[in-house]
Design a protein around this motif. Structure first.
Motif, PDB file in Angstrom:
ATOM      1  N   THR A   1      40.589  23.764   8.796  1.00  0.00           N
ATOM      2  CA  THR A   1      40.557  23.833  10.258  1.00  0.00           C
ATOM      3  C   THR A   1      40.341  25.256  10.739  1.00  0.00           C
ATOM      4  O   THR A   1      39.590  25.496  11.692  1.00  0.00           O
ATOM      5  CB  THR A   1      41.872  23.273  10.837  1.00  0.00           C
ATOM      6  OG1 THR A   1      42.152  22.010  10.245  1.00  0.00           O
ATOM      7  CG2 THR A   1      41.771  23.100  12.329  1.00  0.00           C
ATOM      8  N   LEU A   2      41.019  26.210  10.108  1.00  0.00           N
ATOM      9  CA  LEU A   2      40.876  27.608  10.524  1.00  0.00           C
ATOM     10  C   LEU A   2      39.474  28.131  10.249  1.00  0.00           C
ATOM     11  O   LEU A   2      38.909  28.872  11.067  1.00  0.00           O
ATOM     12  CB  LEU A   2      41.917  28.479   9.813  1.00  0.00           C
ATOM     13  CG  LEU A   2      43.357  28.357  10.321  1.00  0.00           C
ATOM     14  CD1 LEU A   2      44.293  29.224   9.500  1.00  0.00           C
ATOM     15  CD2 LEU A   2      43.448  28.740  11.792  1.00  0.00           C
ATOM     16  N   LEU A   3      38.915  27.749   9.116  1.00  0.00           N
ATOM     17  CA  LEU A   3      37.537  28.165   8.820  1.00  0.00           C
ATOM     18  C   LEU A   3      36.584  27.609   9.879  1.00  0.00           C
ATOM     19  O   LEU A   3      35.734  28.331  10.418  1.00  0.00           O
ATOM     20  CB  LEU A   3      37.127  27.687   7.425  1.00  0.00           C
ATOM     21  CG  LEU A   3      37.714  28.456   6.232  1.00  0.00           C
ATOM     22  CD1 LEU A   3      37.323  27.767   4.924  1.00  0.00           C
ATOM     23  CD2 LEU A   3      37.228  29.902   6.233  1.00  0.00           C
ATOM     24  N   GLY A   4      36.738  26.314  10.181  1.00  0.00           N
ATOM     25  CA  GLY A   4      35.903  25.719  11.220  1.00  0.00           C
ATOM     26  C   GLY A   4      36.161  26.338  12.580  1.00  0.00           C
ATOM     27  O   GLY A   4      35.234  26.560  13.363  1.00  0.00           O
ATOM     28  N   GLY A   5      37.435  26.651  12.869  1.00  0.00           N
ATOM     29  CA  GLY A   5      37.777  27.256  14.142  1.00  0.00           C
ATOM     30  C   GLY A   5      37.178  28.632  14.321  1.00  0.00           C
ATOM     31  O   GLY A   5      36.665  28.971  15.392  1.00  0.00           O
ATOM     32  N   LEU A   6      37.239  29.454  13.271  1.00  0.00           N
ATOM     33  CA  LEU A   6      36.670  30.804  13.351  1.00  0.00           C
ATOM     34  C   LEU A   6      35.153  30.753  13.535  1.00  0.00           C
ATOM     35  O   LEU A   6      34.589  31.504  14.338  1.00  0.00           O
ATOM     36  CB  LEU A   6      37.031  31.597  12.096  1.00  0.00           C
ATOM     37  CG  LEU A   6      38.507  31.994  11.959  1.00  0.00           C
ATOM     38  CD1 LEU A   6      38.758  32.640  10.601  1.00  0.00           C
ATOM     39  CD2 LEU A   6      38.922  32.946  13.077  1.00  0.00           C
ATOM     40  N   ILE A   7      34.513  29.859  12.788  1.00  0.00           N
ATOM     41  CA  ILE A   7      33.058  29.713  12.937  1.00  0.00           C
ATOM     42  C   ILE A   7      32.722  29.201  14.334  1.00  0.00           C
ATOM     43  O   ILE A   7      31.795  29.687  14.999  1.00  0.00           O
ATOM     44  CB  ILE A   7      32.496  28.765  11.857  1.00  0.00           C
ATOM     45  CG1 ILE A   7      32.676  29.384  10.465  1.00  0.00           C
ATOM     46  CG2 ILE A   7      31.025  28.460  12.116  1.00  0.00           C
ATOM     47  CD1 ILE A   7      32.321  28.450   9.321  1.00  0.00           C
TER      48      ILE A   7
END
Length: 456
Positions: free
Chosen positions: A371-377
């Motif tokens: 989720t954090l990876l997707g959120g940052l992107i």
């Protein structure tokens, strides 16, 4: 299996183990969670990519909505008092119970009905934008400029940054002296310098004195945006001669002492309206539930009436919920599928004493990485989208200045990269993680040891 035996560690702590040992065990456990989550990403590259991109697009769309809302509704220089500013723009002409159209307000209406109010801190008079020709005496350079006609109170409500001179005063407005304030870019274009206070400028071939020069204003600040600000008394626009002069060419901007005064201002204006209408013979003035807050002004747009504020906010909230649910369902299905493959691991860990809470935390931690990876992107993409589509997003039908006069909303990096936006992004990621991984994690952690091992 490469995991700390958390249940055994807990029993050791319960029987007198040190706090330091417990903290070290927790640190080791979370490091292993992180390593395993990375390994899962590499093992299922396609599924991981789909999940990350789905999350990123959802976060991007949500953040575009949030950033646009922040810029258009929250305080924004020189409109640093948006949170306590109200607007009265339109008046309806009712003749014997029938509506005879709408229009801006007359000076007579504003002075007798609005400026006599006691609750507000200040009431300013403005006349909406007009395009007129600006030049210097004998100069070849001529520019068609957007001009806003104001009184002296306007400069007290909005916090302009003067680089030269000062605004015109109350006495100058009352006496009708031809004074203007111009934007820095226009001063540089006409005079070659921003130090233009006291110089003469030609407005539609008539001489005016430059009272001051201010830093350029972005079209995002649509209540105060202009290239030239003119004392309204220097170019007076007559009130309508029919309908008992209740309409004309002006609008009122009300500054409250605090947002808590909004209800009191509305109630006082209602009383003022009743008193004002009692002095009229045939016509009656209606203000369509004005004054509006800045948010209500944005929702209504250019019309006198607009969508219901509560309904509009609920619609936006529904869109945000849907945008969160789509990637949450996607991640939830993937998490549940992966958990079924790892039932033996869950069974063995429970046999060694791992608690239900420990297993849930591990699964949530692994999902949080995705989720954090997707959120940052998604956050990064949202900044690019806002920057590329800023004219459309920030100057739409609510404020068509850009499309008519060619202005582009100025949006600095600091206005995008602020702690509030990052907090929103984190909250969205957290909600998405709980929606997508919480239920599968709880279901898997509920299974007893024998059931988990038998499924393997």
């Amino acid at each position: 299996l490469g995991y700390p035996v958390s249940g055994m560690a807990c029993r050791e702590n319960e029987t007198g183990g040190s706090l330091a040992l417990r903290i070290n065990n927790n640190k080791t456990m979370y490091k292993l969670y992180f390593k395993q989550a990375l390994a899962m990403l590499k093992e299922n590259k396609l599924l991981s990519l789909i999940s990350i991109l789905g999350t990123a697009l959802a976060i991007c769309m949500i953040m575009v909505m949030v950033i646009t809302y922040e810029v258009r509704v929250n305080n924004y220089s020189p409109e640093d008092n948006r949170d306590r500013t109200m607007y009265v723009r339109w008046g309806g002409r009712d003749f014997k119970g029938a509506n005879h159209g709408n229009g801006y307000l007359s000076l007579k209406t504003i002075r007798e009905c609005i400026q006599t109010m006691e609750t507000p801190e200040a009431v300013a008079i403005v006349s909406p934008w007009r395009s007129q020709l600006a030049s210097i005496p004998g100069g070849q350079e001529k520019k068609d400029c957007l001009m806003l006609f104001t009184d002296d109170v306007f400069w007290k409500i909005f916090n302009f940054d003067f680089v030269s001179g000062s605004p015109y005063t109350k006495e100058e407005v009352q006496s009708g002296i031809k004074k203007v304030v111009i934007a820095e870019s226009l001063a540089n274009r006409l005079y070659g310098t921003s130090d233009a206070a006291g110089k003469t400028i030609m407005i539609s071939y008539k001489p005016y004195t430059v009272s001051g020069v201010v830093k350029d204003v972005s079209t995002i600040a649509k209540a105060s945006y202009s290239e030239v600000w003119v004392s309204y008394s220097a170019q007076p626009f007559p009130d309508d001669t029919w309908a008992e002069s209740i309409t004309g060419w002006y609008q009122a901007i009300i500054l409250a002492h605090s947002p808590s005064d909004f209800d009191a201002i509305r109630q006082e204006l209602d009383r003022q309206l009743v008193r004002y209408n009692s002095s009229l013979a045939d016509y009656k003035l209606t203000l369509y539930d004005q004054p509006d807050t800045h948010l209500e002004w944005e929702i209504k747009g250019l019309g006198a009436m607009g969508p219901d504020k509560t309904k509009t906010i609920l619609q936006y909230m529904l869109v945000i919920v849907i945008l969160l649910l789509v990637p949450a369902i996607n991640l939830s299905g993937m998490t549940l599928s992966q958990m079924r493959k790892r039932m033996s691991e869950i069974g063995i860990r429970k046999a060694f004493g791992a608690t239900r809470g420990t297993l849930v935390v591990q699964i949530l931690s692994e999902s949080m990485l995705l989720t954090l990876l997707g959120g940052l992107i998604g956050l990064f993409i949202s900044y690019i989208a806002i920057w590329l589509m800023r004219t459309w997003l920030l100057s739409n039908s609510f404020a068509s200045i850009s499309s008519v006069f060619g202005g582009t909303p100025a949006l600095s990096v600091t206005e995008l990269l602020n702690p509030v936006i990052f907090l929103y992004a984190f909250v969205f990621c957290l909600i998405l993680n709980l929606l997508s991984a919480g239920i599968p994690a709880y279901r898997m952690a509920r299974k007893n040891v024998m059931e988990a091992l038998n499924e393997y």
